[in-house]
Design a protein around this motif. Structure first.
Motif, PDB file in Angstrom:
ATOM      1  N   LEU A  24       0.823  -1.202   0.000  1.00  0.00           N
ATOM      2  CA  LEU A  24       0.000   0.000   0.000  1.00  0.00           C
ATOM      3  C   LEU A  24       0.864   1.260   0.000  1.00  0.00           C
ATOM      4  O   LEU A  24       0.511   2.274  -0.600  1.00  0.00           O
ATOM      5  CB  LEU A  24      -0.909  -0.008   1.224  1.00  0.00           C
ATOM      6  N   ALA A  25       1.999   1.182   0.695  1.00  0.00           N
ATOM      7  CA  ALA A  25       2.863   2.354   0.868  1.00  0.00           C
ATOM      8  C   ALA A  25       4.031   2.394  -0.111  1.00  0.00           C
ATOM      9  O   ALA A  25       4.938   3.219   0.056  1.00  0.00           O
ATOM     10  CB  ALA A  25       3.391   2.373   2.302  1.00  0.00           C
ATOM     11  N   ARG A  26       4.005   1.532  -1.123  1.00  0.00           N
ATOM     12  CA  ARG A  26       5.141   1.454  -2.046  1.00  0.00           C
ATOM     13  C   ARG A  26       5.441   2.813  -2.672  1.00  0.00           C
ATOM     14  O   ARG A  26       4.604   3.417  -3.334  1.00  0.00           O
ATOM     15  CB  ARG A  26       4.831   0.449  -3.159  1.00  0.00           C
ATOM     16  N   GLY A  27       6.635   3.346  -2.401  1.00  0.00           N
ATOM     17  CA  GLY A  27       7.051   4.618  -2.974  1.00  0.00           C
ATOM     18  C   GLY A  27       6.284   5.826  -2.486  1.00  0.00           C
ATOM     19  O   GLY A  27       6.400   6.911  -3.069  1.00  0.00           O
ATOM     20  N   ALA A  28       5.521   5.683  -1.410  1.00  0.00           N
ATOM     21  CA  ALA A  28       4.717   6.809  -0.901  1.00  0.00           C
ATOM     22  C   ALA A  28       5.619   7.914  -0.361  1.00  0.00           C
ATOM     23  O   ALA A  28       6.698   7.655   0.198  1.00  0.00           O
ATOM     24  CB  ALA A  28       3.771   6.327   0.199  1.00  0.00           C
ATOM     25  N   ASP A  29       5.172   9.139  -0.514  1.00  0.00           N
ATOM     26  CA  ASP A  29       5.900  10.257   0.094  1.00  0.00           C
ATOM     27  C   ASP A  29       5.783  10.219   1.606  1.00  0.00           C
ATOM     28  O   ASP A  29       6.716  10.607   2.317  1.00  0.00           O
ATOM     29  CB  ASP A  29       5.340  11.584  -0.440  1.00  0.00           C
ATOM     30  N   LEU A  30       4.635   9.753   2.109  1.00  0.00           N
ATOM     31  CA  LEU A  30       4.406   9.674   3.549  1.00  0.00           C
ATOM     32  C   LEU A  30       3.586   8.436   3.872  1.00  0.00           C
ATOM     33  O   LEU A  30       2.550   8.189   3.248  1.00  0.00           O
ATOM     34  CB  LEU A  30       3.664  10.917   4.049  1.00  0.00           C
ATOM     35  N   LEU A  54      -2.843  -5.434  15.877  1.00  0.00           N
ATOM     36  CA  LEU A  54      -2.188  -4.146  16.112  1.00  0.00           C
ATOM     37  C   LEU A  54      -0.701  -4.253  15.786  1.00  0.00           C
ATOM     38  O   LEU A  54      -0.155  -5.351  15.666  1.00  0.00           O
ATOM     39  CB  LEU A  54      -2.387  -3.691  17.559  1.00  0.00           C
ATOM     40  N   SER A  55      -0.051  -3.100  15.689  1.00  0.00           N
ATOM     41  CA  SER A  55       1.347  -3.074  15.261  1.00  0.00           C
ATOM     42  C   SER A  55       2.237  -2.345  16.261  1.00  0.00           C
ATOM     43  O   SER A  55       1.769  -1.628  17.143  1.00  0.00           O
ATOM     44  CB  SER A  55       1.469  -2.393  13.892  1.00  0.00           C
ATOM     45  N   SER A  56       3.524  -2.511  16.062  1.00  0.00           N
ATOM     46  CA  SER A  56       4.540  -1.805  16.837  1.00  0.00           C
ATOM     47  C   SER A  56       5.270  -0.814  15.933  1.00  0.00           C
ATOM     48  O   SER A  56       5.263  -0.939  14.700  1.00  0.00           O
ATOM     49  CB  SER A  56       5.558  -2.792  17.418  1.00  0.00           C
ATOM     50  N   ALA A  57       5.904   0.151  16.551  1.00  0.00           N
ATOM     51  CA  ALA A  57       6.716   1.102  15.788  1.00  0.00           C
ATOM     52  C   ALA A  57       7.874   0.393  15.093  1.00  0.00           C
ATOM     53  O   ALA A  57       8.250   0.743  13.971  1.00  0.00           O
ATOM     54  CB  ALA A  57       7.234   2.191  16.720  1.00  0.00           C
ATOM     55  N   ARG A  58       8.447  -0.608  15.766  1.00  0.00           N
ATOM     56  CA  ARG A  58       9.532  -1.376  15.144  1.00  0.00           C
ATOM     57  C   ARG A  58       9.056  -2.021  13.834  1.00  0.00           C
ATOM     58  O   ARG A  58       9.737  -1.942  12.802  1.00  0.00           O
ATOM     59  CB  ARG A  58      10.049  -2.436  16.104  1.00  0.00           C
ATOM     60  N   LEU A  59       7.880  -2.658  13.876  1.00  0.00           N
ATOM     61  CA  LEU A  59       7.349  -3.287  12.673  1.00  0.00           C
ATOM     62  C   LEU A  59       7.068  -2.257  11.583  1.00  0.00           C
ATOM     63  O   LEU A  59       7.380  -2.487  10.405  1.00  0.00           O
ATOM     64  CB  LEU A  59       6.065  -4.045  13.003  1.00  0.00           C
ATOM     65  N   GLN A  60       6.525  -1.110  11.962  1.00  0.00           N
ATOM     66  CA  GLN A  60       6.202  -0.107  10.947  1.00  0.00           C
ATOM     67  C   GLN A  60       7.460   0.489  10.335  1.00  0.00           C
ATOM     68  O   GLN A  60       7.453   0.887   9.163  1.00  0.00           O
ATOM     69  CB  GLN A  60       5.313   0.982  11.548  1.00  0.00           C
ATOM     70  N   GLY A  61       8.549   0.540  11.110  1.00  0.00           N
ATOM     71  CA  GLY A  61       9.822   0.947  10.524  1.00  0.00           C
ATOM     72  C   GLY A  61      10.267  -0.031   9.444  1.00  0.00           C
ATOM     73  O   GLY A  61      10.739   0.367   8.362  1.00  0.00           O
ATOM     74  N   GLN A  62      10.093  -1.327   9.718  1.00  0.00           N
ATOM     75  CA  GLN A  62      10.428  -2.347   8.730  1.00  0.00           C
ATOM     76  C   GLN A  62       9.548  -2.214   7.488  1.00  0.00           C
ATOM     77  O   GLN A  62      10.033  -2.342   6.355  1.00  0.00           O
ATOM     78  CB  GLN A  62      10.268  -3.725   9.358  1.00  0.00           C
ATOM     79  N   GLN A  63       8.251  -1.957   7.715  1.00  0.00           N
ATOM     80  CA  GLN A  63       7.324  -1.813   6.588  1.00  0.00           C
ATOM     81  C   GLN A  63       7.700  -0.606   5.723  1.00  0.00           C
ATOM     82  O   GLN A  63       7.664  -0.674   4.490  1.00  0.00           O
ATOM     83  CB  GLN A  63       5.889  -1.641   7.104  1.00  0.00           C
ATOM     84  N   ALA A  64       8.020   0.500   6.383  1.00  0.00           N
ATOM     85  CA  ALA A  64       8.376   1.710   5.643  1.00  0.00           C
ATOM     86  C   ALA A  64       9.645   1.508   4.828  1.00  0.00           C
ATOM     87  O   ALA A  64       9.751   1.984   3.683  1.00  0.00           O
ATOM     88  CB  ALA A  64       8.541   2.886   6.609  1.00  0.00           C
ATOM     89  N   ALA A  65      10.608   0.783   5.392  1.00  0.00           N
ATOM     90  CA  ALA A  65      11.850   0.509   4.673  1.00  0.00           C
ATOM     91  C   ALA A  65      11.586  -0.383   3.463  1.00  0.00           C
ATOM     92  O   ALA A  65      12.098  -0.132   2.364  1.00  0.00           O
ATOM     93  CB  ALA A  65      12.856  -0.154   5.617  1.00  0.00           C
ATOM     94  N   THR A  66      10.780  -1.424   3.653  1.00  0.00           N
ATOM     95  CA  THR A  66      10.435  -2.328   2.545  1.00  0.00           C
ATOM     96  C   THR A  66       9.700  -1.583   1.438  1.00  0.00           C
ATOM     97  O   THR A  66       9.925  -1.826   0.248  1.00  0.00           O
ATOM     98  CB  THR A  66       9.566  -3.488   3.060  1.00  0.00           C
ATOM     99  N   ALA A  67       8.824  -0.656   1.843  1.00  0.00           N
ATOM    100  CA  ALA A  67       8.028   0.097   0.869  1.00  0.00           C
ATOM    101  C   ALA A  67       8.816   1.186   0.164  1.00  0.00           C
ATOM    102  O   ALA A  67       8.388   1.684  -0.877  1.00  0.00           O
ATOM    103  CB  ALA A  67       6.817   0.718   1.572  1.00  0.00           C
ATOM    104  N   GLY A  68       9.948   1.581   0.735  1.00  0.00           N
ATOM    105  CA  GLY A  68      10.679   2.716   0.178  1.00  0.00           C
ATOM    106  C   GLY A  68       9.945   4.022   0.377  1.00  0.00           C
ATOM    107  O   GLY A  68      10.042   4.945  -0.447  1.00  0.00           O
TER     108      GLY A  68
END
Length: 247
Positions: A166-172, A191-205
């Motif tokens: 969903l967040a692939r290449g998103a600006d935010l 529910l999620s953790s900040a650690r997991l969302q950091g991983q997701q954001a990195a994977t998504a770029g």
């Protein structure tokens, strides 16, 4: 595209604050993304209720949708009733909040559009894509594209590769991070953790990561630090009044 954080508390609002509520604007169009407890008073610090053009609700938990009721009341119970407000939500998500008043009282105040998660649609100037993300109720993650910019929002979600999609290449990426590191066992699927969302954001770029829905007791500094373990981009924590321009 501009994002204004109206509220970001998880589960219930802390003193003087509000639960999930975000104003996304582009070319003069104002889209409210989620309307949790106490969001409407915050909204009116920025725009009048009649200036809202549409509403998107990720799921039916009241910390994400309860203030749809006062928003509709403010638009209907006036001498010059406003046009019906387009409201987008997963099927059945708003049954409880729309039943708070007597039958028909607010019926002229909105037009409800049931979302089929995974579909694409236009909401004003935004091209929107939704994704069904794991939660205890059906939850629609959201991707908005306008003016060459992309904003992604998770709603509430457990672990899923679809978040990165969903967040692939998103600006935010605006991501639920109820906990900093470890999610309690009984909530790990929803529910999620900040650690997991950091991983997701990195994977998504994703260009930036903004953490939200921190449960009371989850410290912003700890959440930011946990996300930064795997994400090198800018990490922030959503606070009321925060304004981000994606341009």
């Amino acid at each position: 595209m501009r994002l204004t954080v109206l509220g970001s508390c998880g589960a219930w609002p802390e003193a003087g604050q509000a639960c999930s509520g975000y104003l996304v604007e582009h070319d003069g169009f104002r889209l409210l993304v989620d309307l949790g407890y106490a969001v409407v008073p915050r909204l009116q610090e920025y725009v009048a209720v009649g200036q809202v053009d549409a509403v998107f609700i990720s799921h039916g938990h009241p910390d994400h949708c309860a203030d749809l009721n006062p928003l509709l009341r403010a638009r209907v119970l006036r001498d010059d009733a406003l046009p019906p407000l387009p409201v987008y939500a997963p099927p059945g998500a708003l049954d409880a909040v729309l039943a708070l008043d007597r039958p028909g009282m607010l019926a002229d105040g909105y037009v409800l559009h049931d979302l089929a998660p995974g579909s694409e649609l236009d909401i004003g100037p935004f091209r929107a894509r939704t994704e069904l993300l794991p939660h205890s109720l059906p939850n629609a993650g959201l991707r908005l594209t306008a003016g060459g910019r992309v904003f992604a929002y998770t709603g509430d979600t457990g672990p899923s590769p679809d978040v990165a999609g969903l967040a692939r290449g998103a600006d935010l990426l605006l991501a639920e991070a109820s906990y900093a590191d470890q999610v309690p066992e009984d909530s790990r699927r929803s529910l999620s953790s900040a650690r997991l969302q950091g991983q997701q954001a990195a994977t998504a770029g994703a260009g930036r990561l903004l953490l939200t829905h921190l449960i009371q007791g989850t410290g912003p500094a700890a959440a930011r630090s946990a996300a930064q373990q795997s994400y090198d981009g800018e990490v922030g924590v959503a606070t009321p009044g925060l304004v981000l321009d994606l341009g």
